[in-house]
Design a protein around this motif. Structure first.
Motif, PDB file in Angstrom:
ATOM      1  N   LEU A  20     -50.395-137.805  41.057  1.00 57.99           N
ATOM      2  CA  LEU A  20     -50.539-138.340  42.414  1.00 57.99           C
ATOM      3  C   LEU A  20     -51.943-138.110  42.932  1.00 57.99           C
ATOM      4  O   LEU A  20     -52.537-138.966  43.580  1.00 57.99           O
ATOM      5  CB  LEU A  20     -49.545-137.662  43.371  1.00 57.99           C
ATOM      6  CG  LEU A  20     -48.062-138.024  43.244  1.00 57.99           C
ATOM      7  CD1 LEU A  20     -47.304-137.507  44.461  1.00 57.99           C
ATOM      8  CD2 LEU A  20     -47.865-139.524  43.116  1.00 57.99           C
ATOM      9  N   ARG A  21     -52.467-136.908  42.608  1.00 57.36           N
ATOM     10  CA  ARG A  21     -53.794-136.552  43.078  1.00 57.36           C
ATOM     11  C   ARG A  21     -54.841-137.521  42.518  1.00 57.36           C
ATOM     12  O   ARG A  21     -55.696-138.031  43.251  1.00 57.36           O
ATOM     13  CB  ARG A  21     -54.124-135.119  42.612  1.00 57.36           C
ATOM     14  CG  ARG A  21     -54.948-134.319  43.606  1.00 57.36           C
ATOM     15  CD  ARG A  21     -55.054-132.884  43.082  1.00 57.36           C
ATOM     16  NE  ARG A  21     -56.165-132.783  42.124  1.00 57.36           N
ATOM     17  CZ  ARG A  21     -57.413-132.516  42.503  1.00 57.36           C
ATOM     18  NH1 ARG A  21     -57.700-132.302  43.770  1.00 57.36           N
ATOM     19  NH2 ARG A  21     -58.372-132.431  41.604  1.00 57.36           N
ATOM     20  N   HIS A  24     -54.417-140.918  44.074  1.00 57.91           N
ATOM     21  CA  HIS A  24     -54.947-140.860  45.441  1.00 57.91           C
ATOM     22  C   HIS A  24     -56.472-140.927  45.432  1.00 57.91           C
ATOM     23  O   HIS A  24     -57.072-141.668  46.214  1.00 57.91           O
ATOM     24  CB  HIS A  24     -54.465-139.568  46.118  1.00 57.91           C
ATOM     25  CG  HIS A  24     -55.289-139.167  47.308  1.00 57.91           C
ATOM     26  ND1 HIS A  24     -55.318-139.920  48.462  1.00 57.91           N
ATOM     27  CD2 HIS A  24     -56.132-138.116  47.509  1.00 57.91           C
ATOM     28  CE1 HIS A  24     -56.138-139.348  49.331  1.00 57.91           C
ATOM     29  NE2 HIS A  24     -56.650-138.241  48.772  1.00 57.91           N
ATOM     30  N   ARG A  31     -51.366-139.353  49.684  1.00 55.28           N
ATOM     31  CA  ARG A  31     -50.310-138.828  48.814  1.00 55.28           C
ATOM     32  C   ARG A  31     -48.929-139.008  49.448  1.00 55.28           C
ATOM     33  O   ARG A  31     -47.948-139.228  48.747  1.00 55.28           O
ATOM     34  CB  ARG A  31     -50.572-137.355  48.483  1.00 55.28           C
ATOM     35  CG  ARG A  31     -51.366-137.265  47.181  1.00 55.28           C
ATOM     36  CD  ARG A  31     -51.749-135.863  46.862  1.00 55.28           C
ATOM     37  NE  ARG A  31     -52.933-135.475  47.651  1.00 55.28           N
ATOM     38  CZ  ARG A  31     -53.607-134.351  47.459  1.00 55.28           C
ATOM     39  NH1 ARG A  31     -53.211-133.502  46.540  1.00 55.28           N
ATOM     40  NH2 ARG A  31     -54.672-134.076  48.183  1.00 55.28           N
ATOM     41  N   ARG A  35     -45.864-140.764  47.633  1.00 56.56           N
ATOM     42  CA  ARG A  35     -44.573-140.098  47.459  1.00 56.56           C
ATOM     43  C   ARG A  35     -43.454-140.979  47.998  1.00 56.56           C
ATOM     44  O   ARG A  35     -42.399-141.114  47.393  1.00 56.56           O
ATOM     45  CB  ARG A  35     -44.588-138.735  48.175  1.00 56.56           C
ATOM     46  CG  ARG A  35     -44.232-137.584  47.221  1.00 56.56           C
ATOM     47  CD  ARG A  35     -44.391-136.231  47.893  1.00 56.56           C
ATOM     48  NE  ARG A  35     -45.717-135.678  47.682  1.00 56.56           N
ATOM     49  CZ  ARG A  35     -46.580-135.363  48.648  1.00 56.56           C
ATOM     50  NH1 ARG A  35     -46.270-135.557  49.916  1.00 56.56           N
ATOM     51  NH2 ARG A  35     -47.753-134.862  48.357  1.00 56.56           N
TER      52      ARG A  35
END
Ligand SMILES: [Zn+2]
Length: 255
Positions: A20-21, A24, A31, A35
């Motif tokens: 995710l990081r 992003h 994030r 999510r």
């Protein structure tokens, strides 16, 4: 709000193991949003699609409803910004005379056939009810949209619209006459030796200030085999008995 393609692409990246990081960082999408997308994949692609701005454009369907709605829009409809301009939503407004309640339901039926997921509302005005429908895609569907009055600018159909109108001239003429035309009884006096006799004949008139829109109406009537003439600079008249009977099949008396 992000477009569904961005959503899908992003979910694919995460699927392939990107964190995710990292997603992003490379996309700038927060994030929390990522999510949310992961937790609600069913929302992906939920935005109503548009046949014209899709990667592979297609024709709006059903063709008959589109041709009818195009006639209503060109006759007496307008497209304006709906709500806050940043949202990119447009309002299509069509004024339906209260004297003709059947028109309002036909108008609503055509809009919901073309944009089944869009909100439609009505607003009472003096002598008419305005049918208002919101969509991001009205300018794609009616590229005649532009600043200023329709009769002050050139109104030309896009080639894909010409195809539809060529296939469905009756629906197109129906929309034009329902919005900017009328069917009325014309009284004619015949002087006879026994005194004057009066006869009544049904006739159609279509009045519009745009030469281009009058021309499109004339073309549709030609395709239908309905004879017509200009009775005034801004008015098309259909007066011959067989022409009126033919047009009745597509337009019909007010109801
Ligand atoms: Zn579109």
């Amino acid at each position: 709000m992000y477009e569904s393609e961005v959503r899908q692409l992003t979910l694919t990246l995460i699927d392939r193991g990107m964190s995710l990081r990292a997603v992003h960082k490379s996309t700038g999408i927060s994030r929390a949003t990522l999510r949310d997308w992961l937790n609600h994949p069913e929302k992906t692609g939920q935005r109503a699609s548009c046949p014209r701005c899709a990667t592979l454009p297609s024709l709006p369907e059903p063709a008959g409803d589109y041709a009818y709605l195009l006639g209503l829009y060109l006759g007496d409809g307008c497209i304006s910004v709906g709500g806050h301009p940043a949202k990119g939503v447009w309002a299509l407004r069509i004024a339906c005379a209260d004297a003709w309640p059947g028109l309002r339901s036909e108008c609503i039926a055509a809009i919901s056939a073309i944009r089944p997921r869009n909100k439609i509302s009505t607003q009472q005005r003096v002598g008419c009810t305005e049918v208002i429908a919101y969509s991001r895609h009205w300018p794609c569907l009616f590229p005649q949209h532009g600043p200023g009055k329709k009769h002050k600018r050139t109104i030309e159909l896009a080639p894909w619209q010409q195809d539809i109108v060529g296939e469905r001239p009756g629906d197109f003429a129906g929309g034009l006459f329902h919005s900017d035309g009328c069917r009325f009884m014309s009284r004619v006096r015949r002087p006879l030796a026994s005194g004057d006799r009066w006869y009544e004949y049904p006739r159609y008139m279509f009045t519009n200030e745009s030469r281009d829109i009058l021309g499109l109406c004339g073309q549709a009537l030609d395709r239908l085999g309905v004879s017509w003439r200009y009775s005034r600079r801004n008015t098309i008249s259909v007066a011959r008995g067989e022409a009126v009977a033919r047009l009745d099949e597509f337009v019909g008396p007010k109801y």
